[in-house]
Design a protein around this motif. Sequence first.
Motif, short mmCIF file in Angstrom:
data_model
loop_
_atom_site.label_atom_id
_atom_site.label_comp_id
_atom_site.label_asym_id
_atom_site.label_seq_id
_atom_site.Cartn_x
_atom_site.Cartn_y
_atom_site.Cartn_z
N LEU A 40 38.18 48.48 56.62
CA LEU A 40 38.09 47.04 56.41
C LEU A 40 38.72 46.72 55.06
O LEU A 40 38.62 47.53 54.14
CB LEU A 40 36.61 46.64 56.38
N GLN A 41 39.38 45.58 54.98
CA GLN A 41 39.82 45.10 53.66
C GLN A 41 39.44 43.64 53.53
O GLN A 41 39.51 42.88 54.50
CB GLN A 41 41.33 45.30 53.46
N THR A 42 39.07 43.25 52.33
CA THR A 42 38.75 41.85 52.06
C THR A 42 39.65 41.37 50.91
O THR A 42 40.24 42.20 50.21
CB THR A 42 37.26 41.67 51.69
N PRO A 43 39.76 40.04 50.73
CA PRO A 43 40.71 39.55 49.73
C PRO A 43 40.37 39.94 48.30
O PRO A 43 39.21 40.24 47.98
CB PRO A 43 40.62 38.02 49.88
N GLU A 46 37.77 35.63 45.76
CA GLU A 46 36.74 34.96 46.57
C GLU A 46 36.37 33.66 45.87
O GLU A 46 36.59 33.51 44.66
CB GLU A 46 35.48 35.84 46.68
N ARG A 86 29.31 38.58 52.77
CA ARG A 86 29.97 37.34 53.17
C ARG A 86 30.61 37.50 54.55
O ARG A 86 30.49 36.65 55.44
CB ARG A 86 31.01 36.96 52.11
N LEU A 87 31.28 38.63 54.73
CA LEU A 87 31.98 38.89 55.99
C LEU A 87 31.02 39.02 57.17
O LEU A 87 31.30 38.54 58.27
CB LEU A 87 32.81 40.16 55.83
N GLN A 90 30.23 35.65 58.26
CA GLN A 90 31.38 34.93 58.82
C GLN A 90 31.74 35.45 60.22
O GLN A 90 32.27 34.70 61.02
CB GLN A 90 32.55 35.11 57.86
N TYR A 91 31.46 36.70 60.49
CA TYR A 91 31.79 37.29 61.80
C TYR A 91 30.50 37.83 62.44
O TYR A 91 30.30 39.04 62.50
CB TYR A 91 32.80 38.43 61.64
N THR B 6 36.29 32.70 53.35
CA THR B 6 37.40 33.20 52.54
C THR B 6 38.18 31.99 52.03
O THR B 6 38.19 30.93 52.65
CB THR B 6 38.36 34.06 53.39
N PHE B 10 43.91 33.37 52.10
CA PHE B 10 43.44 34.74 51.84
C PHE B 10 42.80 35.28 53.13
O PHE B 10 42.24 34.51 53.90
CB PHE B 10 42.41 34.75 50.71
N ARG B 11 42.91 36.56 53.34
CA ARG B 11 42.48 37.10 54.63
C ARG B 11 41.57 38.32 54.52
O ARG B 11 41.79 39.17 53.67
CB ARG B 11 43.72 37.54 55.42
N ASP B 12 40.63 38.38 55.45
CA ASP B 12 39.95 39.64 55.73
C ASP B 12 40.79 40.38 56.74
O ASP B 12 41.32 39.79 57.69
CB ASP B 12 38.57 39.37 56.37
N PHE B 13 40.90 41.69 56.57
CA PHE B 13 41.55 42.52 57.59
C PHE B 13 40.46 43.32 58.29
O PHE B 13 39.94 44.30 57.74
CB PHE B 13 42.59 43.45 56.98
N LEU B 14 40.11 42.87 59.49
CA LEU B 14 39.11 43.58 60.28
C LEU B 14 39.72 44.87 60.82
O LEU B 14 40.95 45.03 60.82
CB LEU B 14 38.60 42.68 61.40
N MET B 18 43.59 46.27 60.61
CA MET B 18 43.90 47.36 59.68
C MET B 18 44.64 48.48 60.38
O MET B 18 45.51 49.12 59.79
CB MET B 18 42.61 47.92 59.06
#
Lengths: 413, 413
Positions: A40-43, A46, A86-87, A90-91, B6, B10-14, B18
Amino acid sequence: MTTPQTLKGFRDFLPETMTIRNKVISTLKAVFESYGFAELQTPTLEYAEVLTGKYGEEAEKLMYLFKDPGNRAVGLKYDLTVPLARLMTQYPDLPKPFKRYQIQPAFRAENTQKSRYREFYQCDIDTIGTTSPLADAEILAVISDSLSALKFSDFTIRVNSRQILFDLIIKSGISSDKTFTVLQIIDKLDKKPRTEIEVELASKQVDQLQINNLFSLLDTAQPDPKLQEIIDLGIKLGARNVQFSPFLVRGLDYYTGAIFETIVEKPKIGSITGGGRYDQLIKTLGGPDLPAVGTTIGLDRICDVIADLNLWPNLPKSPAQVLVAIFSPDLYSPALKLSRSLRESGVNTELYPNPNIKLDKQLKYASAKNIPFIAILGPEEISQNSIKIKNMQTSEQQNLSLENLKNYLEIRN
Amino acid sequence: MTTPQTLKGFRDFLPETMTIRNKVISTLKAVFESYGFAELQTPTLEYAEVLTGKYGEEAEKLMYLFKDPGNRAVGLKYDLTVPLARLMTQYPDLPKPFKRYQIQPAFRAENTQKSRYREFYQCDIDTIGTTSPLADAEILAVISDSLSALKFSDFTIRVNSRQILFDLIIKSGISSDKTFTVLQIIDKLDKKPRTEIEVELASKQVDQLQINNLFSLLDTAQPDPKLQEIIDLGIKLGARNVQFSPFLVRGLDYYTGAIFETIVEKPKIGSITGGGRYDQLIKTLGGPDLPAVGTTIGLDRICDVIADLNLWPNLPKSPAQVLVAIFSPDLYSPALKLSRSLRESGVNTELYPNPNIKLDKQLKYASAKNIPFIAILGPEEISQNSIKIKNMQTSEQQNLSLENLKNYLEIRN
């Protein structure tokens, strides 16, 4: 500005350093993924309100908080856990347990010291959404496999439980409102002798009888059945060197169950992982009410130690396995052809770009860039349909056919 | 805050995203390294004075500039070129040519639109410190190999030279002070019909005769010997679909020689790389006086297209190749053993963590996470010394011995 510089606590990673980092990261990823953890990657940035009010005033002093060009209050991420919380909100439909790893920089304006940076990499592995002891056990196995894969064989995974510590403090007669004060003092036992710890406890109005009780209880403590199950499952999953460590506290207050820490003895790195079960934290950080367990691995420290002690001497120091030199300007074309042919066979090949540079300067270039071999096509080689190959470390050289050269380079590397 | 979010742009990469990004990046890295380019990374933050005064006022409006907790003026990196210029000054002893690639986020507070983000990845490949046409040619070969490796076979690498454009503008009778104005207008020929371009040129006091001259010169232009050499060398190195394109301008003013752009026709992505020779830029940006040539590759756009069009349907969507289910709480231990054994054979294996969950819920979990196989050890399987393996996509299932299961999973994946 006279000489441009990097900011204090921030680093350039030059190619040789990147080679080590990439190898450490790919080694760890392979272990994490072998257990089904997904990346997983986040920005980097924030909203400030996602970051603040979570870890207290002291932490916030270290945060990079500012206004963006659109005047929004924003901040650089301080860790990977708050963005994860946070994620998860959001999901909400992510299948649980959500098993993720995340390897990204975080930012803290701390006083800089060895292996402590203002932009540093966090490497977190967590299982979100289950209280099963197997999830805790799996973290132990992941830590053990990770360190083995990095070839750090001499390590101890210390395991304790917050619940055991809480129970023993009460049992020793200390009043429960002193629990965290006492834990904070015991936490220093790695760095200070027991006598000093006793003095400190006494200064907090813990009387000598209670102190004696506490140490004698800790000295003879055994894992409770829940922790024993985690340890047993961890060992069944393959975790090595797991040790019940009743004095282990781990600084952070948010752990609710098992806690883990790994000490690497050889090389002498000290504490290299920290983690445990934190069933309330994600909710506290503004996320949904989900139990979680995980660990962080000290990536920067691992990379620094491997570089400083030259632990991976055989790691290629250059992406190119061979430099194809240019004997003379008129022999440019055969050199170019050779470089393409080697590359097509899967040999990483750098072609020296300038036909007007003398051969010995090209050799120096290969040496400065740690390219292990240099291939030369002079008139003699061309007439014999061969290639001269020189090992830059041993200075050995021999003439080989193209096919033999390909085999030679593939076998060597 | 009601629902944490976010920041826009800017993005989360689920995990599924990824997987694509990691595959694109590893594919590109392998190509870059096959030519001897080595990876470099620079910090997320730089001193503001490193970033400002380089690309003009418009660019600076998009920069994230702020004060750090120690009140230093700092900024997020706006591109990878300015930090490279800073680095070349800071490390004057790096062997030249310095061949580096860099894949890192950059930050611009732009209006967001499809495949344009405020935190976006740049992917730059550059050779610093040589004017040799081979370095230019190598960039063409790297682009070609990169797109082929990504399985984008229908592309055109357009090549032109700033010198040719300058010469033709003068030759057509247009005064040289209008050069950049004219170039900026011609640059829009991809998006606008020629008639509109002519009107725009006329509005800048370019007369009709000059316009006619210019177009007729451009229509019949040929590469000059220097550009022809670059093209020829590029083709010899393996570059495919290289096309001399006299109308190619490339927006940025800093190119001094050859310029490159790649259009991918299928899938219909459009321009995906941009680059060229920029012999003055590193000095202009505060670095040493070093010639350079390179290209940038539109990583985010490539990843978006692959995801949107599902171009890589066979890419594993989960790190785990198989989920080991738990048939019933009392059959926990054999399942755990199986998971360890598969993992030790190199099969990425997720063990369902909770023995108290019904089997059909475990199947749903495997399906939601796109785990392709599920292995089940029920009482029947255990008595037969076999394992039931189910293909989640076809619903086929069969009973296999452990050895056969390992082979089956290794062959399938």
